[in-house]
Design a protein around this motif. Structure first.
Motif, PDB file in Angstrom:
ATOM      1  N   ILE A 319      45.634  48.078  41.923  1.00 34.77           N
ATOM      2  CA  ILE A 319      46.410  46.850  42.688  1.00 34.77           C
ATOM      3  C   ILE A 319      46.135  45.690  41.521  1.00 34.77           C
ATOM      4  O   ILE A 319      47.079  44.816  41.435  1.00 34.77           O
ATOM      5  N   LEU A 320      44.980  45.585  40.787  1.00 34.34           N
ATOM      6  CA  LEU A 320      44.828  44.598  39.801  1.00 34.34           C
ATOM      7  C   LEU A 320      45.556  44.854  38.486  1.00 34.34           C
ATOM      8  O   LEU A 320      46.119  43.846  38.103  1.00 34.34           O
ATOM      9  N   ARG A 321      45.932  45.986  38.415  1.00 37.01           N
ATOM     10  CA  ARG A 321      47.013  46.299  37.144  1.00 37.01           C
ATOM     11  C   ARG A 321      48.328  45.602  37.406  1.00 37.01           C
ATOM     12  O   ARG A 321      49.164  45.434  36.353  1.00 37.01           O
ATOM     13  N   SER A 322      48.692  45.657  38.526  1.00 36.65           N
ATOM     14  CA  SER A 322      50.025  44.970  38.774  1.00 36.65           C
ATOM     15  C   SER A 322      50.170  43.443  38.259  1.00 36.65           C
ATOM     16  O   SER A 322      51.375  43.101  38.147  1.00 36.65           O
ATOM     17  N   PHE A 323      49.158  42.860  38.250  1.00 36.15           N
ATOM     18  CA  PHE A 323      49.059  41.219  37.612  1.00 36.15           C
ATOM     19  C   PHE A 323      49.687  41.396  36.327  1.00 36.15           C
ATOM     20  O   PHE A 323      50.524  40.186  35.858  1.00 36.15           O
ATOM     21  N   PHE A 324      49.387  42.536  35.383  1.00 39.30           N
ATOM     22  CA  PHE A 324      49.999  42.128  33.970  1.00 39.30           C
ATOM     23  C   PHE A 324      51.328  42.334  33.837  1.00 39.30           C
ATOM     24  O   PHE A 324      51.896  42.245  32.839  1.00 39.30           O
ATOM     25  N   ARG A 325      52.089  42.699  34.959  1.00 41.43           N
ATOM     26  CA  ARG A 325      53.501  42.907  34.958  1.00 41.43           C
ATOM     27  C   ARG A 325      53.972  41.552  35.557  1.00 41.43           C
ATOM     28  O   ARG A 325      55.311  41.213  35.562  1.00 41.43           O
ATOM     29  N   GLU A 326      53.324  40.568  35.916  1.00 38.39           N
ATOM     30  CA  GLU A 326      53.818  39.495  36.791  1.00 38.39           C
ATOM     31  C   GLU A 326      53.835  38.245  35.968  1.00 38.39           C
ATOM     32  O   GLU A 326      53.306  38.301  34.851  1.00 38.39           O
ATOM     33  N   LYS A 327      55.017  37.588  36.093  1.00 40.74           N
ATOM     34  CA  LYS A 327      55.090  36.367  34.898  1.00 40.74           C
ATOM     35  C   LYS A 327      54.333  35.194  35.535  1.00 40.74           C
ATOM     36  O   LYS A 327      54.263  34.954  36.934  1.00 40.74           O
TER      37      LYS A 327
END
Length: 464
Positions: A319-327
């Protein structure tokens, strides 16, 4: 015949002796009579003097009777009167009373003077002829009352001082009123929780109650007291609410209550807080809400190995890994890197700690079950973290460099194959060499950039 003559002559001699003794006794009496007469005259004069003094003393207050005012005439010393040192004293055989007077001038020439001694003020010469009893009475009355004549300037100064201070009665009254209004933190928190939970409260009132509650739960005892009134569960349940502002404030309150508070951490994870926070972080939500939810999650995971196990079990890293794909989520990414760094260091420091207590052994066993680094490697976190070195902020670079250096033993192969990382590290080295040179020219002893340069060089050295 001779015997009779002898007896007659003996009787004649004894008669002559008796007559001579009687004559001498009468002569002595006649000589003493003038002296006794003179004594009577003197005593009469003394009685007149005493009467005059009594008349003066009768005008004085009863308290003033204790003072003895000496003159050059003999005066009776009444019981209880204080007699100054240096006076002539005598016992009047006719009256049986003590008398005193100031020494004669002839004696004064020989160095005998009347002096009034005071242990605090020292010796003070007093001439009784300069002061009348009435004057002494007035002075003594002022001394007892502590009253002195003040000038107008002194009175104005005293009045100015009085105006700067409030009367003590007024202050006491206000303090009593304040004491009646004082509430304990527990009472205030109970009211805030009741207002937040009330259906009659508006959205703004509930938000204000949560905002005030967050201030109190920073204290460990207050956060634990919140459990007693059911406030913690209300805050956790609100994470599933419909109002974004209440969800954000609830996460804020939860994060503050969880910080370094093991009892609240246990209650929170048992109350389902971990799942609700991951739900917020894994779905589309406002950035401000995700910040507060990540803050609460970090407070729950730090120094709580069981929560870290459950975090990995529920796919928290993914879940936290998804932050790195968000602008626009860079601030969240930095916080995630900091959280991972802290969790890795916790376990490493625990291994270095020497302790034989049962509690410490149990804690070590719990940390042994956390396989955070292997999961980081499997999910590609090595590269995800190193890519953040391209960010311009020095503070961000410092956190990333520390994390990369910490993961070097596990991620060395991946870092050696990462050409982008090598290029970025060489750029950072040149940049910090220039900054260190500028610091040296300016004479700065504590070099912040020198530490960053050391980290860069150590990483490059490990990649060779």
């Amino acid at each position: 015949m001779n015997c009779l003559a002898y007896l007659a002559s003996s009787a004649l001699r004894w008669n002559l002796i008796l007559l001579l003794s009687a004559f001498l006794f009468c002569s002595c009496l006649s000589e003493q009579t003038p002296e006794f007469a003179l004594t009577e005259v003197k005593e009469k004069k003394m009685h007149e003097t005493e009467n005059e003094e009594v008349t003066v003393e009768d005008e004085l207050d009863p308290e003033d009777q204790e003072a003895f005012y000496p003159t050059r005439e003999w005066q009776t010393v009444k019981p209880g009167q204080a007699v100054p040192a240096g006076l002539h004293m005598r016992l009047n055989l006719q009256t049986g009373k003590n008398e005193a007077r100031i020494p004669d001038p002839e004696n004064e020439k020989n160095g005998m003077k009347y002096k009034k001694k005071d242990k605090r003020l020292g010796k003070v010469n007093v001439d009784s002829n300069l002061y009348t009893p009435q004057e002494l009475k007035k002075a003594l009355a002022k001394f007892k009352e502590g009253v002195t004549e003040s000038t107008e300037e002194e009175k104005a100064k005293l009045e100015g001082i009085k105006q700067k201070f409030r009367p003590i009665d007024e202050l006491k009254k206000e303090f009593e009123e304040l004491n009646m209004q004082i509430e304990t933190d527990f009472e205030i928190m109970t009211k805030l929780i009741s207002k937040f939970n009330s259906s009659n409260s508006s959205l703004d009132e509930k938000a204000a109650a949560l905002n005030d509650l967050e201030y109190y739960v920073h204290q460990v005892d207050n956060a634990q007291n919140m459990l007693c009134v059911g406030g913690l569960q209300l805050v956790i349940n609100e994470l599933n609410g419909t109002e974004a502002v209440l969800k954000e404030l609830s996460a804020f309150v939860l994060g503050s209550a969880l910080s370094s508070n093991p009892k609240v951490q246990v209650e929170a994870i048992e109350g389902g807080a971990l799942q609700k926070l991951l739900m917020i972080l894994g779905t589309e939500q406002p950035l401000s809400l995700k910040k507060k939810a990540l803050f609460a999650l970090s407070s729950m995971l730090r120094h709580f190995p069981y929560a870290q196990q459950q975090f990995l079990k529920h796919g928290g890293l993914q879940i936290l890994r998804s932050f790195f794909r968000e602008k626009g989520a860079e601030v969240l990414c930095i916080r995630v890197v900091t959280l991972l760094y802290d969790m890795i260091v916790e376990k490493a420091l625990l291994h270095d700690f020497e302790g034989n207590s049962e509690q410490m052994k149990e804690k070590i066993e719990q940390y042994e079950q956390i396989n955070l680094v292997p999961v980081i490697m499997e999910q590609g976190w090595c590269t995800i973290i190193s890519d953040l070195l391209g960010m311009p902020e020095h503070d961000t670079r410092e956190k990333v460099l520390k994390t990369v250096h910490l993961l070097m033993a596990s991620c060395r192969d991946q870092y050696r194959e990462d050409q982008k990382l090598n290029s970025t590290l060489n750029i950072l080295r040149r940049e910090y060499e220039e900054l260190v040179s500028e610091e040296q020219k300016s004479g700065e002893n504590d070099s912040y950039f020198r530490e960053l340069l050391i980290n860069v060089n150590e990483i490059l050295q490990n990649l060779r």
